[in-house]
Design an enzyme around this catalytic site. Structure first.
Site, PDB file in Angstrom:
ATOM      1  N   ALA A 103       0.876  -1.226  -0.097  1.00  0.00           N
ATOM      2  CA  ALA A 103       0.063   0.082  -0.057  1.00  0.00           C
ATOM      3  C   ALA A 103       0.694   1.294  -0.025  1.00  0.00           C
ATOM      4  O   ALA A 103       2.311   1.159   0.229  1.00  0.00           O
ATOM      5  CB  ALA A 103      -0.990   0.037   1.209  1.00  0.00           C
TER       6      ALA A 103
ATOM      7  N   GLN B  21       1.111   3.634   2.026  1.00  0.00           N
ATOM      8  CA  GLN B  21       2.002   3.704   3.585  1.00  0.00           C
ATOM      9  C   GLN B  21       2.341   2.267   3.884  1.00  0.00           C
ATOM     10  O   GLN B  21       2.271   1.774   5.309  1.00  0.00           O
ATOM     11  CB  GLN B  21       1.049   4.331   4.485  1.00  0.00           C
ATOM     12  CG  GLN B  21       1.123   5.669   4.198  1.00  0.00           C
ATOM     13  CD  GLN B  21       2.653   6.218   4.795  1.00  0.00           C
ATOM     14  OE1 GLN B  21       3.401   5.908   5.260  1.00  0.00           O
ATOM     15  NE2 GLN B  21       2.820   7.594   4.194  1.00  0.00           N
ATOM     16  N   SER B  22       2.827   1.510   2.865  1.00  0.00           N
ATOM     17  CA  SER B  22       3.050   0.018   3.427  1.00  0.00           C
ATOM     18  C   SER B  22       4.356  -0.120   4.385  1.00  0.00           C
ATOM     19  O   SER B  22       5.545   0.633   4.183  1.00  0.00           O
ATOM     20  CB  SER B  22       3.565  -0.717   2.319  1.00  0.00           C
ATOM     21  OG  SER B  22       4.079  -2.078   2.557  1.00  0.00           O
ATOM     22  N   ASN B  23       4.023  -0.534   5.431  1.00  0.00           N
ATOM     23  CA  ASN B  23       5.177  -0.994   6.434  1.00  0.00           C
ATOM     24  C   ASN B  23       6.098  -1.580   6.045  1.00  0.00           C
ATOM     25  O   ASN B  23       7.523  -1.833   6.080  1.00  0.00           O
ATOM     26  CB  ASN B  23       4.559  -1.457   7.962  1.00  0.00           C
ATOM     27  CG  ASN B  23       3.857  -0.312   8.518  1.00  0.00           C
ATOM     28  OD1 ASN B  23       4.198   0.817   8.738  1.00  0.00           O
ATOM     29  ND2 ASN B  23       2.479  -0.665   8.880  1.00  0.00           N
TER      30      ASN B  23
ATOM     31  N   ALA C  94       7.007  -2.668   2.971  1.00  0.00           N
ATOM     32  CA  ALA C  94       7.811  -1.993   2.062  1.00  0.00           C
ATOM     33  C   ALA C  94       8.916  -1.048   2.457  1.00  0.00           C
ATOM     34  O   ALA C  94      10.064  -1.086   1.924  1.00  0.00           O
ATOM     35  CB  ALA C  94       7.008  -0.942   0.849  1.00  0.00           C
TER      36      ALA C  94
END
Ligand SMILES: *Cc1c(COP(=O)(O)O)cnc(C)c1O
Length: 336
Positions: free
Chosen positions: A77, A79-81, A83
């Site tokens: 996403a 705001q992917s944690n 990634a």
């Protein structure tokens, strides 16, 4: 089973958690709730803002190195944690990193996306937030890189592939050792579940260790559809990877869906209240997407009169609060 025989120990692993995740008691939070609450803190650690994905990446990046890959490609996403953790871990091992992120490119990078860019990752916003499309983009990008002569290592959503799941079997064993030391016997572990890897790994760890707290997974939704068959399949294939003869069916997997709210990423009042209570009493921050909703489930259990020590697994996720889309919620939590 003695620790000498633990099956993940023969797999390659890099160290991204030089500092062990503390297991701490929360005395002031506990007093306010009238319960004895403990927390396993994956939110702190050696990678910036750590989180549960750092554990998975210890095994996944070791595999990327073993396979002689020359670029990691992850999907997530906006705001992917996950990634962001991939970007930091890739920098740590000196591997280039491409992130395929949901949605439009923001005018200003913030939160996890900013941290990922700081760690040198190339961010490619995909202008869609549909998970199935993002997953297809991962395949397409990797094929394209291969055509260009590169050896990409694909990292699907949340790192929830069998090798990532193994990390949480190891995490479960780590926790049980610590609980034994403290002579503490909580009946369950409350944690946020979305792509299912953490939950599957904890379930697997419990079968391997043969005792310990059951898994109280709180669904915060992400993948869409029922998460239980996904968790059952992940746990079963991770067991196979370890040579452990255990299987799970959908009916073996429990999921608390009471904290979902409207959708993934949409904060609930209960989550904001739980976040506020924890921050004021302990100075520990939860996020509105994952850990806040899971903590709300623990608060509800405590208020309903749950007996004995309560254990919360803090899976990280704090940088998302610095995205303007969540800042309003955090202000509401603090001042309403
Ligand atoms: C990814 C994530 C989870 C959920 O873990 P899964 O293995 O994807 O189910 C929980 N909390 C935070 C903060 C996360 O980033």
């Amino acid at each position: 089973m003695s620790s000498a025989m633990r099956p993940w120990e023969r797999l390659p692993r890099i160290s991204l958690r030089a500092i062990p995740a503390p297991l701490v008691q929360l005395p002031r939070f506990s007093r306010t709730l009238g319960a004895d609450v403990w927390m396993k803190r994956d939110d702190v650690g050696d990678l910036p803002f750590a989180g549960n994905k750092a554990r998975k990446l210890e095994f996944l990046l070791a595999d990327a190195i073993d396979r002689d890959c020359d670029v990691v490609v992850a999907v997530g996403a906006a705001q992917s944690n996950f990634a962001r953790a991939v970007a930091a871990a890739a920098a740590r091992v000196g591997m280039p990193c491409i992130l395929l992120l949901g949605g439009e490119a923001p005018h200003r990078l913030a939160g996890n996306a900013l941290l990922a860019a700081m760690c040198g990752a190339q961010l490619r916003f995909q202008e869609t937030e549909a998970w199935d499309e993002l997953v297809q983009r991962l395949d397409a990008t990797c094929s394209e890189l291969e055509t260009l002569g590169s050896r990409p290592f694909p990292l699907p959503i949340g790192g929830s592939v069998p090798l990532g799941v193994v990390a949480f079997a190891a995490a479960y064993a780590e926790l049980v050792d610590e609980l034994d030391e403290l002579q503490l016997a909580p009946d369950c572990i409350v944690h946020a579940s979305s792509s299912g890897g953490t939950q599957a790994g904890l379930e697997l760890g419990r079968r391997i260790v043969g005792r310990g707290p059951v898994i109280h997974a709180v669904d915060v939704a992400k993948t869409g559809g029922d998460l239980r068959p996904v968790v059952a399949a992940l746990a079963t294939s991770a067991a196979e990877l370890l040579g452990v003869r255990e299987t799970w069916r959908q009916a073996d997997i429990k999921l608390d869906e009471s904290q979902l709210g409207q959708a993934y990423g949409v904060p609930t009042d209960a989550a904001l209240e739980a976040i506020d209570l924890l921050a004021r009493t302990e100075g520990i921050i939860c996020d509105p997407v994952y850990t806040g909703k899971a903590l709300a489930a623990l608060v509800a259990r405590a208020r309903a009169g749950a007996i004995g020590p309560q254990l919360f697994w803090h899976t990280g996720g704090v940088p998302a609060i610095f995205d303007p889309r969540y800042t309003d919620s955090m202000l509401r939590a603090a001042f309403d």
